[in-house]
Scaffold this motif. Sequence first.
Motif, PDB file in Angstrom:
ATOM      1  N   LEU A  26     -32.165  29.502  30.903  1.00 44.49           N
ATOM      2  CA  LEU A  26     -31.497  29.637  29.363  1.00 44.49           C
ATOM      3  C   LEU A  26     -32.319  29.157  28.223  1.00 44.49           C
ATOM      4  N   VAL A  29     -35.574  31.207  27.698  1.00 42.95           N
ATOM      5  CA  VAL A  29     -35.164  32.360  27.090  1.00 42.95           C
ATOM      6  C   VAL A  29     -34.992  32.260  25.758  1.00 42.95           C
ATOM      7  N   ALA A  30     -34.188  31.041  25.418  1.00 43.70           N
ATOM      8  CA  ALA A  30     -33.692  30.724  24.109  1.00 43.70           C
ATOM      9  C   ALA A  30     -35.147  30.450  23.423  1.00 43.70           C
ATOM     10  N   ILE A  37     -29.682  27.831  22.511  1.00 44.53           N
ATOM     11  CA  ILE A  37     -29.068  27.868  24.259  1.00 44.53           C
ATOM     12  C   ILE A  37     -28.008  28.749  24.292  1.00 44.53           C
ATOM     13  N   THR A  39     -26.533  30.880  22.244  1.00 49.94           N
ATOM     14  CA  THR A  39     -26.690  32.228  21.784  1.00 49.94           C
ATOM     15  C   THR A  39     -27.361  32.978  23.286  1.00 49.94           C
ATOM     16  N   ALA A  40     -28.355  32.216  23.754  1.00 52.43           N
ATOM     17  CA  ALA A  40     -28.938  32.699  25.077  1.00 52.43           C
ATOM     18  C   ALA A  40     -27.796  33.021  25.912  1.00 52.43           C
ATOM     19  N   LEU A  43     -26.097  36.106  27.375  1.00 52.36           N
ATOM     20  CA  LEU A  43     -26.626  36.867  28.641  1.00 52.36           C
ATOM     21  C   LEU A  43     -25.885  36.686  29.747  1.00 52.36           C
ATOM     22  N   PHE A  91     -34.384  39.849  21.770  1.00 46.76           N
ATOM     23  CA  PHE A  91     -33.113  39.156  22.485  1.00 46.76           C
ATOM     24  C   PHE A  91     -32.113  40.448  22.805  1.00 46.76           C
TER      25      PHE A  91
END
Length: 116
Positions: A26, A29-30, A37, A39-40, A43, A91
């Motif tokens: 995370l 990815v963020a 984080i 928002t990530a 997923l 995203f």
Amino acid sequence: MPLALLALAIGAFGIGTTEFVIMGLLPEVASDFGVSIPTAGLLVTGYAVGVVVGAPLMTVLGTRISRKRMLMLLMVLFTAGNLLSALAPGFGVMLAGRIVASLAHGAFFGIGSVVA
């Protein structure tokens, strides 16, 4: 061990890995997508929602298809979703790919258990 059982085990490993590996990624990815984080973390949530929706939906859609063929189709769907996630330019596309991949999750384990 029969080859078919080995194929089911490999499929289950792939699905299980896809479900959980994102949690450890995370922060990366963020950072890569320029989101927070939390928002990530969508997923993870998106995948879970896809499993909840996909399990009964895919099972109902597959009632007239042989189990072996349905398992193959579920793995094609799963692979397509993961490919979409891997090539995602943003995203939203990655989230869509995770959801597509998750649709196969529950039905694969349900049908695979019966086949095994």
